[in-house]
Design a protein around this motif. Structure first.
Motif, PDB file in Angstrom:
ATOM      1  N   ALA A  54      -2.644  -6.396  -1.797  1.00  0.00           N
ATOM      2  CA  ALA A  54      -2.739  -6.007  -0.290  1.00  0.00           C
ATOM      3  C   ALA A  54      -4.056  -6.229   0.266  1.00  0.00           C
ATOM      4  O   ALA A  54      -4.321  -6.614   1.225  1.00  0.00           O
ATOM      5  CB  ALA A  54      -2.360  -4.462  -0.264  1.00  0.00           C
ATOM      6  N   GLY A  55      -4.954  -5.817  -0.743  1.00  0.00           N
ATOM      7  CA  GLY A  55      -6.491  -5.923  -0.304  1.00  0.00           C
ATOM      8  C   GLY A  55      -6.681  -7.510  -0.200  1.00  0.00           C
ATOM      9  O   GLY A  55      -7.562  -7.622   0.764  1.00  0.00           O
ATOM     10  N   VAL A  56      -6.672  -8.152  -1.172  1.00  0.00           N
ATOM     11  CA  VAL A  56      -6.616  -9.628  -1.106  1.00  0.00           C
ATOM     12  C   VAL A  56      -6.042 -10.121   0.138  1.00  0.00           C
ATOM     13  O   VAL A  56      -6.818 -10.990   0.784  1.00  0.00           O
ATOM     14  CB  VAL A  56      -6.304 -10.392  -2.472  1.00  0.00           C
ATOM     15  CG1 VAL A  56      -6.494 -11.815  -2.350  1.00  0.00           C
ATOM     16  CG2 VAL A  56      -7.231  -9.744  -3.496  1.00  0.00           C
ATOM     17  N   LEU A  57      -5.042 -10.126   0.413  1.00  0.00           N
ATOM     18  CA  LEU A  57      -4.142 -10.435   1.547  1.00  0.00           C
ATOM     19  C   LEU A  57      -4.603 -10.202   2.897  1.00  0.00           C
ATOM     20  O   LEU A  57      -4.867 -10.817   3.734  1.00  0.00           O
ATOM     21  CB  LEU A  57      -2.397 -10.344   1.349  1.00  0.00           C
ATOM     22  CG  LEU A  57      -2.068 -11.164   0.273  1.00  0.00           C
ATOM     23  CD1 LEU A  57      -0.508 -10.557   0.238  1.00  0.00           C
ATOM     24  CD2 LEU A  57      -1.903 -12.561   0.435  1.00  0.00           C
ATOM     25  N   ALA A  58      -5.135  -8.667   2.806  1.00  0.00           N
ATOM     26  CA  ALA A  58      -5.663  -8.379   4.271  1.00  0.00           C
ATOM     27  C   ALA A  58      -6.903  -8.876   4.517  1.00  0.00           C
ATOM     28  O   ALA A  58      -7.208  -9.319   5.577  1.00  0.00           O
ATOM     29  CB  ALA A  58      -6.102  -6.801   3.882  1.00  0.00           C
ATOM     30  N   LEU A 104       0.700  -1.262  -0.107  1.00  0.00           N
ATOM     31  CA  LEU A 104       0.234  -0.122  -0.057  1.00  0.00           C
ATOM     32  C   LEU A 104       0.955   1.350   0.103  1.00  0.00           C
ATOM     33  O   LEU A 104       0.745   2.369  -0.744  1.00  0.00           O
ATOM     34  CB  LEU A 104      -0.959  -0.111   1.235  1.00  0.00           C
ATOM     35  CG  LEU A 104      -1.861  -0.975   1.170  1.00  0.00           C
ATOM     36  CD1 LEU A 104      -2.974  -1.186   2.400  1.00  0.00           C
ATOM     37  CD2 LEU A 104      -2.941  -0.901   0.121  1.00  0.00           C
ATOM     38  N   ALA A 105       1.955   1.267   0.926  1.00  0.00           N
ATOM     39  CA  ALA A 105       2.937   2.595   0.963  1.00  0.00           C
ATOM     40  C   ALA A 105       3.506   2.605  -0.351  1.00  0.00           C
ATOM     41  O   ALA A 105       3.486   3.809  -0.976  1.00  0.00           O
ATOM     42  CB  ALA A 105       3.718   2.141   2.015  1.00  0.00           C
ATOM     43  N   HIS A 106       3.932   1.391  -1.018  1.00  0.00           N
ATOM     44  CA  HIS A 106       4.577   1.615  -2.267  1.00  0.00           C
ATOM     45  C   HIS A 106       3.690   2.122  -3.408  1.00  0.00           C
ATOM     46  O   HIS A 106       4.045   3.253  -4.161  1.00  0.00           O
ATOM     47  CB  HIS A 106       5.026   0.213  -2.861  1.00  0.00           C
ATOM     48  CG  HIS A 106       6.145   0.185  -3.882  1.00  0.00           C
ATOM     49  ND1 HIS A 106       6.842  -0.823  -4.027  1.00  0.00           N
ATOM     50  CD2 HIS A 106       6.307   0.950  -4.898  1.00  0.00           C
ATOM     51  CE1 HIS A 106       7.531  -0.762  -5.157  1.00  0.00           C
ATOM     52  NE2 HIS A 106       7.311   0.514  -5.824  1.00  0.00           N
ATOM     53  N   ALA A 107       2.272   1.668  -3.613  1.00  0.00           N
ATOM     54  CA  ALA A 107       1.423   2.019  -4.328  1.00  0.00           C
ATOM     55  C   ALA A 107       0.844   3.501  -4.336  1.00  0.00           C
ATOM     56  O   ALA A 107       0.944   4.162  -5.283  1.00  0.00           O
ATOM     57  CB  ALA A 107       0.211   1.285  -4.196  1.00  0.00           C
ATOM     58  N   ALA A 108       0.994   4.151  -2.966  1.00  0.00           N
ATOM     59  CA  ALA A 108       0.691   5.460  -2.712  1.00  0.00           C
ATOM     60  C   ALA A 108       1.714   6.352  -3.314  1.00  0.00           C
ATOM     61  O   ALA A 108       1.465   7.410  -3.987  1.00  0.00           O
ATOM     62  CB  ALA A 108       0.531   5.477  -1.079  1.00  0.00           C
ATOM     63  N   VAL A 109       2.889   5.961  -2.956  1.00  0.00           N
ATOM     64  CA  VAL A 109       4.015   6.728  -3.522  1.00  0.00           C
ATOM     65  C   VAL A 109       4.136   6.522  -5.153  1.00  0.00           C
ATOM     66  O   VAL A 109       4.298   7.604  -5.719  1.00  0.00           O
ATOM     67  CB  VAL A 109       5.613   6.123  -2.977  1.00  0.00           C
ATOM     68  CG1 VAL A 109       6.571   7.014  -3.747  1.00  0.00           C
ATOM     69  CG2 VAL A 109       5.325   6.627  -1.586  1.00  0.00           C
ATOM     70  N   MET A 110       4.037   5.583  -5.805  1.00  0.00           N
ATOM     71  CA  MET A 110       3.977   5.467  -7.126  1.00  0.00           C
ATOM     72  C   MET A 110       2.707   6.193  -7.898  1.00  0.00           C
ATOM     73  O   MET A 110       3.030   6.876  -8.863  1.00  0.00           O
ATOM     74  CB  MET A 110       4.088   4.006  -7.569  1.00  0.00           C
ATOM     75  CG  MET A 110       5.291   3.237  -7.274  1.00  0.00           C
ATOM     76  SD  MET A 110       5.746   1.824  -7.500  1.00  0.00           S
ATOM     77  CE  MET A 110       4.116   0.923  -7.960  1.00  0.00           C
ATOM     78  N   GLY A 111       1.529   6.073  -7.164  1.00  0.00           N
ATOM     79  CA  GLY A 111       0.628   6.720  -7.670  1.00  0.00           C
ATOM     80  C   GLY A 111       0.595   8.220  -7.728  1.00  0.00           C
ATOM     81  O   GLY A 111       0.434   9.176  -8.861  1.00  0.00           O
ATOM     82  N   PRO A 146      -2.274  -0.343  -9.345  1.00  0.00           N
ATOM     83  CA  PRO A 146      -3.413  -1.090  -8.928  1.00  0.00           C
ATOM     84  C   PRO A 146      -3.134  -2.654  -8.872  1.00  0.00           C
ATOM     85  O   PRO A 146      -3.872  -2.994  -7.886  1.00  0.00           O
ATOM     86  CB  PRO A 146      -4.481  -1.203 -10.416  1.00  0.00           C
ATOM     87  CG  PRO A 146      -3.570  -0.793 -11.258  1.00  0.00           C
ATOM     88  CD  PRO A 146      -2.400   0.155 -10.688  1.00  0.00           C
ATOM     89  N   ALA A 147      -1.980  -3.086  -9.203  1.00  0.00           N
ATOM     90  CA  ALA A 147      -1.677  -4.775  -8.995  1.00  0.00           C
ATOM     91  C   ALA A 147      -1.133  -4.653  -7.421  1.00  0.00           C
ATOM     92  O   ALA A 147      -1.545  -5.538  -6.828  1.00  0.00           O
ATOM     93  CB  ALA A 147      -0.505  -4.928  -9.710  1.00  0.00           C
TER      94      ALA A 147
END
Length: 131
Positions: A113-117, A82-89, A107-108
Motif C-alpha cells: 500500500a505504501g509503495v503504490l501510494a 491497509l484495511a486488511h492489514a489493520a484487521v489482521m494486525g 507488513p507485506a
C-alpha cells in the motif's frame, strides 16, 4: 497511453505477481499467511480469499500498461490492503498463535500500500479528452 511513471508499472507487475503467488506462499510459510491449520484446501474462507487476491493480482498486472487509466483499481488495492492489514494486525494481537502474521502478511500489505501510494502521488493525472 499517457506518460506514466515506469516504477509504478514495475511495482504493479511485481505486487500483482505476489498476489498471484499467495497459494504457494502459504505452502512455504503457513504461519505468516494462513489463518487456519491444515492444508490450504481445508478452509473454504482461505480458498475464497486466495482466488480473490489472484484475480486482483491479474488485474494489477494488466493495469501496469496504463496505470493512469486504472487509478481507481490501484487506489482500491492501496486502501483495501491497509484495511486488511489493520484487521489482521488486530487479530494477531488478540490470538497469540497468530502472531506470525505481524512479520508476514501484515507488513507485506502495508509495504504494498505504501509503495503504490507514493508512486500514485507521482503519477500524472489523466486529463479528459476535449470533444
Amino acid at each position: 497511453m499517457s506518460k506514466t511513471n515506469p516504477l509504478l508499472s514495475v511495482a504493479l507487475i511485481v505486487f500483482g505477481a505476489l498476489y498471484c503467488l499467495l497459494y504457494p506462499m502459504l505452502l512455504i510459510w503457513p504461519s505468516g499467511w494462513a489463518w487456519h491449520h491444515g492444508s490450504p484446501a481445508a478452509n473454504d474462507y482461505f480458498m475464497m480469499i486466495c482466488f480473490v487476491y489472484i484475480t486482483l493480482g491479474i488485474f494489477m498486472i494488466r493495469a501496469a500498461k496504463d496505470p493512469s487509466a486504472h487509478s481507481s483499481l490501484i487506489w482500491f488495492v492501496i486502501w483495501s490492503s491497509l484495511a486488511h492489514a489493520a484487521v489482521m494486525g488486530w487479530e494477531s494481537f488478540r490470538t497469540p498463535m497468530m502472531i506470525g502474521h505481524l512479520i508476514g502478511d501484515v507488513p507485506a500489505l502495508v509495504i504494498i500500500a505504501g509503495v503504490l501510494a507514493v508512486l500514485m502521488k507521482r503519477e500524472p493525472a489523466r486529463r479528459p479528452a476535449i470533444a
